[in-house]
Write a protein that holds these residues in place. Structure first.
Motif, PDB file in Angstrom:
ATOM      1  N   LEU A  69       0.880  -1.161   0.000  1.00 33.01           N
ATOM      2  CA  LEU A  69       0.000   0.000   0.000  1.00 33.01           C
ATOM      3  C   LEU A  69       0.922   1.216   0.000  1.00 33.01           C
ATOM      4  N   ALA A  70       0.874   1.992  -1.067  1.00 25.40           N
ATOM      5  CA  ALA A  70       1.755   3.150  -1.222  1.00 25.40           C
ATOM      6  C   ALA A  70       0.940   4.433  -1.202  1.00 25.40           C
ATOM      7  N   GLU A  71       1.293   5.339  -0.301  1.00 22.95           N
ATOM      8  CA  GLU A  71       0.652   6.655  -0.248  1.00 22.95           C
ATOM      9  C   GLU A  71       1.512   7.561  -1.130  1.00 22.95           C
ATOM     10  N   VAL A  72       0.956   8.035  -2.247  1.00 26.15           N
ATOM     11  CA  VAL A  72       1.751   8.718  -3.262  1.00 26.15           C
ATOM     12  C   VAL A  72       1.426  10.210  -3.411  1.00 26.15           C
ATOM     13  N   THR A  73       0.787  10.790  -2.415  1.00 22.74           N
ATOM     14  CA  THR A  73       0.446  12.209  -2.489  1.00 22.74           C
ATOM     15  C   THR A  73       1.692  13.078  -2.546  1.00 22.74           C
ATOM     16  N   THR A  74       2.696  12.779  -1.708  1.00 27.79           N
ATOM     17  CA  THR A  74       3.972  13.492  -1.739  1.00 27.79           C
ATOM     18  C   THR A  74       4.912  12.714  -2.654  1.00 27.79           C
ATOM     19  N   PRO A  75       5.259  13.282  -3.806  1.00 32.19           N
ATOM     20  CA  PRO A  75       6.132  12.567  -4.739  1.00 32.19           C
ATOM     21  C   PRO A  75       7.456  12.188  -4.064  1.00 32.19           C
ATOM     22  N   SER A  76       7.859  10.932  -4.247  1.00 28.65           N
ATOM     23  CA  SER A  76       9.062  10.416  -3.592  1.00 28.65           C
ATOM     24  C   SER A  76       9.760   9.426  -4.513  1.00 28.65           C
ATOM     25  N   LEU A  77      11.050   9.656  -4.758  1.00 26.68           N
ATOM     26  CA  LEU A  77      11.824   8.711  -5.562  1.00 26.68           C
ATOM     27  C   LEU A  77      11.855   7.343  -4.909  1.00 26.68           C
ATOM     28  N   GLY A  78      11.993   7.315  -3.589  1.00 21.99           N
ATOM     29  CA  GLY A  78      12.039   6.040  -2.872  1.00 21.99           C
ATOM     30  C   GLY A  78      10.754   5.254  -3.012  1.00 21.99           C
ATOM     31  N   VAL A  79       9.623   5.914  -2.855  1.00 21.96           N
ATOM     32  CA  VAL A  79       8.328   5.234  -2.994  1.00 21.96           C
ATOM     33  C   VAL A  79       8.167   4.743  -4.436  1.00 21.96           C
ATOM     34  N   GLY A  80       8.544   5.559  -5.403  1.00 19.28           N
ATOM     35  CA  GLY A  80       8.470   5.137  -6.794  1.00 19.28           C
ATOM     36  C   GLY A  80       9.340   3.917  -7.060  1.00 19.28           C
ATOM     37  N   TYR A  81      10.523   3.900  -6.488  1.00 18.06           N
ATOM     38  CA  TYR A  81      11.439   2.760  -6.626  1.00 18.06           C
ATOM     39  C   TYR A  81      10.820   1.509  -6.014  1.00 18.06           C
ATOM     40  N   GLU A  82      10.240   1.659  -4.827  1.00 17.61           N
ATOM     41  CA  GLU A  82       9.610   0.508  -4.161  1.00 17.61           C
ATOM     42  C   GLU A  82       8.434  -0.025  -4.977  1.00 17.61           C
TER      43      GLU A  82
END
Length: 142
Positions: A69-82
């Motif tokens: 479950l990814a919260e993507v409201t704040t753009p993040s390279l790390g979250v995108g990578y995950e």
């Protein structure tokens, strides 16, 4: 069930209270492997110690997890990578976006057919979305 929660750390901690509330809600359904993401004491510097250790730990968690479950409201390279790594592993991925004036969702997220993207406003919305996603995906809730 093992749950991997992804949210911005180094790209901004403005939503850490929301992350913590979502993690608390998710804990009713299984073990959240990445509880540290919601830690209000965590700063944009992230975990103490070597970054390789952080990377390797999170990749281990991704391998073990049943759902991302990814919260993507704040753009993040790390979250995108995950998210990309989870896609490669064939994991179930639910992305959440909270519409805020001046923010938009990346086309790399909204255009992917390997994940589900849902908009939300409250943690209660997240719970409803999560339960529906699990039912539709055949993921057994505890």
């Amino acid at each position: 069930m093992k749950i991997f929660f992804a949210g911005s750390i180094r790209a901004g901690r403005g939503d850490s209270a929301i992350y913590q509330s979502i993690i608390e809600m998710l804990s009713k359904y299984g073990k959240v492997l990445t509880e540290h993401v919601g830690d209000k004491k965590m700063t944009i510097k992230g975990d103490a110690g070597p970054t390789k250790k952080t990377h390797d730990r999170d990749m281990k968690y991704l391998v073990e997890t049943d759902i991302v479950l990814a919260e993507v409201t704040t753009p993040s390279l790390g979250v995108g990578y995950e998210i990309a790594k989870a896609e490669e592993m064939g994991k179930s991925i639910l992305c959440l976006f909270r519409p805020i004036k001046g923010r938009s969702i990346s086309a790399m997220i909204s255009g992917s057919d390997k994940l589900v993207l849902k908009k939300y406003q409250t943690v209660r919305d997240v719970e409803i979305i999560f339960e529906q996603y699990c039912r539709e995906s055949g993921i057994v809730l505890k």
